[in-house]
Write an enzyme that holds these catalytic residues in place. Sequence first.
Site, PDB file in Angstrom:
ATOM      1  N   LYS A  87      34.710  47.727  51.599  1.00 51.22           N
ATOM      2  CA  LYS A  87      35.506  47.361  50.426  1.00 51.22           C
ATOM      3  C   LYS A  87      35.789  45.861  50.487  1.00 51.22           C
ATOM      4  O   LYS A  87      36.341  45.353  51.484  1.00 51.22           O
ATOM      5  CB  LYS A  87      36.807  48.162  50.451  1.00 51.22           C
ATOM      6  CG  LYS A  87      37.505  48.266  49.124  1.00 51.22           C
ATOM      7  CD  LYS A  87      38.681  49.234  49.253  1.00 51.22           C
ATOM      8  CE  LYS A  87      39.460  49.345  47.973  1.00 51.22           C
ATOM      9  NZ  LYS A  87      40.750  49.996  48.194  1.00 51.22           N
TER      10      LYS A  87
HETATM   11  C1  E4P Z   1      42.365  51.672  45.843  1.00 50.00           C
HETATM   12  O1  E4P Z   1      41.220  51.442  46.010  1.00 50.00           O
HETATM   13  C2  E4P Z   1      43.368  50.640  45.527  1.00 50.00           C
HETATM   14  O2  E4P Z   1      43.511  49.763  46.585  1.00 50.00           O
HETATM   15  C3  E4P Z   1      44.645  51.330  45.164  1.00 50.00           C
HETATM   16  O3  E4P Z   1      44.346  52.341  44.227  1.00 50.00           O
HETATM   17  C4  E4P Z   1      45.739  50.414  44.656  1.00 50.00           C
HETATM   18  O4  E4P Z   1      46.795  51.213  44.184  1.00 50.00           O
HETATM   19  P1  E4P Z   1      48.266  50.637  43.882  1.00 50.00           P
HETATM   20  O5  E4P Z   1      48.160  49.707  42.721  1.00 50.00           O
HETATM   21  O6  E4P Z   1      49.069  51.852  43.579  1.00 50.00           O
HETATM   22  O7  E4P Z   1      48.707  49.931  45.128  1.00 50.00           O
END
Ligand code: E4P
Length: 218
Positions: A87
């Site tokens: 990622k």
């Molecule tokens: C996932 O890949 C993201 O990092 C995550 O969904 C972010 O979510 P949040 O905005 O609730 O922190």
Amino acid sequence: MKFFIDTANLDQIRQAYEMGVLDGVTTNPSLMAKEGIKGKENQHKHYVDICNIVKSDVSAEVISTDYEGMIAEGEELAALNEHIVIKLPCTADGIRAVKYFSEKGMKTNCTLVFSVGQALLAAKAGATYVSPFVGRLDDISEDGVGLIKEIVDMYNYYGYATQVLAASIRHTRHIIDCLKAGADVATCPLAAIKGLLNHPLTDIGLEKFLADYKKVNG
Ligand code: E4P
């Protein structure tokens, strides 16, 4: 549509996996910190533990912000387990790293995406997944689900293979709306996934079936 769970909590991952509908997991440094997982060795072990539960795509995020650092970190993460998806943030160095890994046939998830332009660059670089943040856009009075639809339309128009992974999902309604907008994947908190089951007519119907059965069978 694929379901990923958006957590680093092993118990919640197990619960979602046992429901039989889980296609993968996304984590980020905040979610890892929330579980109190400190230090590289423990973090790596935790990613492997997650992979061993789900045996499907698990996004592990780099914390380096420069290209060389991202490459070194991404290689290390990918070597942990065949299910790791690297990622990377949607920055200039991140896009360059996505390109590097996609040319090597390695899976990537381009994260922190808030615009169609960013999603275009992620797709051109060959990202496996692009992660637009629905909830965080809604938080600033923008249209998170609207962005999902725009990206899906753009990818379909140009024939990009990158999958749209709706992230920052806050509740069940977001899942339904992202599904209608054509997202390939939604990564969700466990409560939002479980929320899909809720319908009062199901509860009332089940209660009546059981009562009728009892009337006859005792
Ligand atoms: C996932 O890949 C993201 O990092 C995550 O969904 C972010 O979510 P949040 O905005 O609730 O922190």
